[in-house]
Design a protein around this motif. Structure first.
Motif, PDB file in Angstrom:
ATOM      1  N   ASN A  72       0.624  -1.143  -0.002  1.00  0.00           N
ATOM      2  CA  ASN A  72       0.146   0.132  -0.019  1.00  0.00           C
ATOM      3  C   ASN A  72       0.895   1.248  -0.114  1.00  0.00           C
ATOM      4  OD1 ASN A  72      -2.463  -1.096  -0.013  1.00  0.00           O
ATOM      5  ND2 ASN A  72      -2.442  -1.599   2.046  1.00  0.00           N
ATOM      6  N   ASP A  73       1.952   1.317  -1.074  1.00  0.00           N
ATOM      7  CA  ASP A  73       2.763   2.392  -1.121  1.00  0.00           C
ATOM      8  C   ASP A  73       3.647   2.837   0.037  1.00  0.00           C
ATOM      9  OD1 ASP A  73       1.951   2.971  -3.494  1.00  0.00           O
ATOM     10  OD2 ASP A  73       0.191   4.418  -2.898  1.00  0.00           O
ATOM     11  N   ARG A  74       3.763   1.717   1.032  1.00  0.00           N
ATOM     12  CA  ARG A  74       4.783   2.234   2.216  1.00  0.00           C
ATOM     13  C   ARG A  74       5.290   0.852   2.413  1.00  0.00           C
ATOM     14  NH1 ARG A  74       1.643   2.886   7.706  1.00  0.00           N
ATOM     15  NH2 ARG A  74       3.869   2.864   8.425  1.00  0.00           N
ATOM     16  N   PRO A  75       6.785   1.013   2.944  1.00  0.00           N
ATOM     17  CA  PRO A  75       7.347  -0.031   3.268  1.00  0.00           C
ATOM     18  C   PRO A  75       6.797  -1.049   4.568  1.00  0.00           C
ATOM     19  CG  PRO A  75       8.811   1.742   3.499  1.00  0.00           C
ATOM     20  CD  PRO A  75       7.426   2.099   3.428  1.00  0.00           C
ATOM     21  N   CYS A  76       7.149  -2.521   4.249  1.00  0.00           N
ATOM     22  CA  CYS A  76       6.322  -3.209   5.113  1.00  0.00           C
ATOM     23  C   CYS A  76       6.961  -2.831   6.570  1.00  0.00           C
ATOM     24  CB  CYS A  76       6.563  -4.767   4.745  1.00  0.00           C
ATOM     25  SG  CYS A  76       6.819  -5.849   5.933  1.00  0.00           S
ATOM     26  N   GLN A  77       8.246  -2.776   6.521  1.00  0.00           N
ATOM     27  CA  GLN A  77       9.073  -2.328   7.923  1.00  0.00           C
ATOM     28  C   GLN A  77       9.142  -3.454   8.736  1.00  0.00           C
ATOM     29  OE1 GLN A  77       7.346   1.023   9.059  1.00  0.00           O
ATOM     30  NE2 GLN A  77       8.414   2.574   7.821  1.00  0.00           N
ATOM     31  N   LYS A  78       8.590  -4.578   8.483  1.00  0.00           N
ATOM     32  CA  LYS A  78       8.562  -5.780   9.604  1.00  0.00           C
ATOM     33  C   LYS A  78      10.292  -6.084   9.532  1.00  0.00           C
ATOM     34  CE  LYS A  78       4.547  -6.333  11.389  1.00  0.00           C
ATOM     35  NZ  LYS A  78       4.330  -4.997  11.472  1.00  0.00           N
ATOM     36  N   LYS A  79      10.445  -6.959  10.466  1.00  0.00           N
ATOM     37  CA  LYS A  79      11.974  -7.423  10.655  1.00  0.00           C
ATOM     38  C   LYS A  79      12.178  -8.404   9.516  1.00  0.00           C
ATOM     39  CE  LYS A  79      15.150  -9.033  14.223  1.00  0.00           C
ATOM     40  NZ  LYS A  79      15.316  -9.008  15.720  1.00  0.00           N
ATOM     41  N   VAL A  80      13.358  -8.393   8.887  1.00  0.00           N
ATOM     42  CA  VAL A  80      13.813  -9.378   8.256  1.00  0.00           C
ATOM     43  C   VAL A  80      14.950 -10.290   8.693  1.00  0.00           C
ATOM     44  CG1 VAL A  80      13.108  -8.456   6.106  1.00  0.00           C
ATOM     45  CG2 VAL A  80      15.370  -7.941   6.930  1.00  0.00           C
ATOM     46  N   VAL A  81      14.815 -11.547   8.550  1.00  0.00           N
ATOM     47  CA  VAL A  81      15.899 -12.323   9.441  1.00  0.00           C
ATOM     48  C   VAL A  81      16.598 -13.018   8.246  1.00  0.00           C
ATOM     49  CG1 VAL A  81      15.531 -13.415  11.738  1.00  0.00           C
ATOM     50  CG2 VAL A  81      13.588 -13.578   9.989  1.00  0.00           C
ATOM     51  N   ALA A  82      18.090 -13.321   8.891  1.00  0.00           N
ATOM     52  CA  ALA A  82      19.025 -13.669   7.846  1.00  0.00           C
ATOM     53  C   ALA A  82      18.806 -15.421   7.634  1.00  0.00           C
ATOM     54  CB  ALA A  82      20.449 -13.325   8.304  1.00  0.00           C
ATOM     55  N   GLY A  83      19.032 -15.726   6.846  1.00  0.00           N
ATOM     56  CA  GLY A  83      18.846 -17.334   6.478  1.00  0.00           C
ATOM     57  C   GLY A  83      20.398 -17.746   6.581  1.00  0.00           C
ATOM     58  N   ALA A  84      20.397 -19.244   6.467  1.00  0.00           N
ATOM     59  CA  ALA A  84      21.734 -19.779   6.584  1.00  0.00           C
ATOM     60  C   ALA A  84      22.755 -19.564   5.465  1.00  0.00           C
ATOM     61  CB  ALA A  84      21.381 -21.382   6.556  1.00  0.00           C
ATOM     62  N   THR A  85      21.893 -19.255   4.238  1.00  0.00           N
ATOM     63  CA  THR A  85      22.880 -19.157   3.164  1.00  0.00           C
ATOM     64  C   THR A  85      22.997 -17.537   2.531  1.00  0.00           C
ATOM     65  OG1 THR A  85      20.833 -19.425   1.694  1.00  0.00           O
ATOM     66  CG2 THR A  85      22.384 -21.407   1.944  1.00  0.00           C
TER      67      THR A  85
END
Lengths: 124, 399
Positions: B368-381
């Motif tokens: 909806n025209d704005r960043p989601c801003q939730k946390k992103v988590v690093a995966g193994a690769t």
């Protein structure tokens, strides 16, 4: 969906991630102390710089600038507007205090409410 | 002129009787009013079950035209009338007269086109042969019980300017009395600007971006009161007043969120430093207290923790209201235990926790025209993942 932002935000091959604050602060007054949490907007205002800036300083090993930012924001008296909300996490319910906004004291306003409070004592 | 020059001339020359706007009603059809246009709205188009608005109609017309020309058909005129059924547009003017009356005149479709050229803000007109209908209070804040509909049979002719007719019909109420107003009511206020906020962009739940600016205006009635006034869109961006500017606002809407507030709508009129006795009185009052009037604020702006705490104020006990409390009170009164509570508190920052970095990488995915801003988590690769959007970001860099 990925493609959409991929084109707009990526330079070369990597996606740029913005970092956002989630800050926990300890506050005191004459009657006690408490932990408040601050999210990005409030924390940016409190520290005077964005999380990106701080992260960049840290990455560049500019520890002094980072510490300075925290120190500058510490021991300041502010007027907080907070939300107290009960949240359940791992079957345990506890009240979280979130700062909705924080502003420097308005001395005229504060003096007025103090005078009001004093008048109430006098009235008794 | 609309309705034909003959009709206008005869009625004008006959020295027809001018009726006060206040006396208009649906049961009397022979009247003429002399009124000034205080507000002229934009032309509005919309879509309904029957068809779409003007813009679409024009497009259709163009398309048809191209099609028909391509085929060398002569049916253009007939098809044009067919397209007209889709035109759903309207605009309105608010009319005021010398007797302090005010009424809204609305014009639809073809009449809207016809009269849109004729009506100009601040000019005076002689108007007759309109239809009076009960108004819908939700959309029409004028004090009149009825609304005037002008159609192709109506007569509108410009008259010489008449100084006895005011430009805007203000019915000012004291700012302190807004404490007793219901939400969504409209009021006229005059006050001095005591604070000018910055332009801010907000995202509505509907996914629209809006630009707003919040001002604080104060007056001296009943010991003095202040309230937040929010301007939107172009009004917000174009605002060039400063602290000390006198604003007269017609039909501002009362909101009941975080104390009381005012919002300037599309239909609101704002006059800056108006030439009115009230304005001069306020100016004298403001200057008399050296530009720092001691007033009680009815608003509890979300972004202004320092705002009035409502103690002793005439109101300020709206929803989302918060009084100033100490940390001890917050603890002892169990704030937030039974329900979500808000409070203002004056306290000193003793510690900012940063043993671990107090920030997280946020998801840049636009929702909806704005960043989601939730946390992103690093995966193994080395790829990152957002749980909410369920997307994978290959090889992101911080910043």
């Amino acid at each position: 969906m990925v493609d959409l932002y991929w084109h707009s935000l990526s330079l070369s091959l990597s996606v740029v991630l913005v970092v956002r604050y989630v800050l926990t602060i300890r506050v005191n007054d004459h009657s006690g102390s408490n932990w408040f949490s601050c999210f990005n907007d409030v924390a940016t205002e409190l520290l005077g710089c964005s999380a990106d800036t701080l992260a960049l300083w840290k990455e560049n090993k500019n520890e002094q600038a980072v510490e300075q930012a925290y120190n500058n924001a510490t021991f300041r008296q502010l007027k907080f507007r907070i939300r107290a909300k009960s949240e359940t996490y791992m079957d345990e319910s506890r009240v979280k205090y979130q700062v909705m906004s924080a502003a420097p004291l308005n001395f005229a306003d504060e003096s007025r409410s103090l005078i009001d409070a004093i008048r109430k004592y006098q009235a008794r | 002129m609309a309705g034909g020059p003959a009709g206008a001339a005869s009625s004008g020359a006959a020295g027809q009787q001018i009726y006060p706007i206040k006396s208009l009603n649906p049961y009397q059809t022979r009247w003429t009013i002399k009124a000034r246009v205080s507000v002229k709205s934009d032309m509005r188009q919309w879509t309904n079950a029957k068809g779409t608005g003007k813009v679409c109609g024009m497009l259709l017309l163009l398309l048809l035209l191209l099609l028909l020309l391509g085929r060398g058909s002569y049916l253009f005129v007939r098809d044009n009338s067919h397209v007209r059924r889709f035109c759903t547009q309207l605009f309105h003017v608010d009319l005021v007269d010398a007797q302090g009356g005010e009424i809204r005149a609305t014009m639809f479709n073809d009449s809207a086109d016809q009269f849109f050229e004729i009506f100009e803000p601040n000019k005076v007109y002689l108007i007759s042969k309109g239809t009076l209908k009960f108004k819908n209070k939700r959309f029409n804040p004028t004090p009149h019980e009825y609304e005037l509909t002008l159609d192709q049979g109506s007569i509108v002719e410009e008259a010489l300017d008449d100084r006895t007719i005011p430009h805007t019909n203000f019915q000012f109420c004291a700012i302190s009395s807004i404490a007793d107003c219901q939400a969504d009511q409209t009021v006229d206020v005059i006050g001095v600007v005591t604070e000018v906020g910055n332009v801010a962009e907000i995202h509505t739940k509907a996914g629209k971006d809006l630009i707003k600016r919040t001002l604080t205006v104060a007056d001296d009635a009943h010991g003095g009161a202040a309230i937040d006034l929010t301007l939107w869109g172009g009004m917000a961006e174009g605002f060039d007043g400063t602290v000390g500017t006198i604003l007269a606002v017609k039909s501002a809407r009362v909101s009941d969120y975080n104390g009381k507030g005012l919002s300037a709508l599309n239909s609101s009129v704002i006059e800056k430093n108006p030439d009115r006795p009230e304005a001069y009185r306020l100016r004298a009052w403001f200057d008399g207290c050296n530009g720092a009037p001691s007033v009680v604020s009815l608003s509890q702006g979300q972004y202004r923790a320092g705002g009035g705490d409502g103690t002793g104020g005439p109101g300020g006990a709206g929803r989302g209201d918060a009084t100033t409390k100490t940390l001890g009170q917050i603890r002892d009164e169990f704030l937030g235990h039974a329900k979500t509570d808000y409070a203002n508190v004056k306290a000193t920052v003793a510690l900012i926790k940063h043993d671990t970095d107090p920030w997280y990488p946020s998801c840049p995915n636009m929702v909806n025209d704005r960043p989601c801003q939730k946390k992103v988590v690093a995966g193994a690769t080395g790829e990152w993942h957002c749980d909410k959007c369920n997307i994978i970001l290959p090889k992101p860099s911080l910043r």
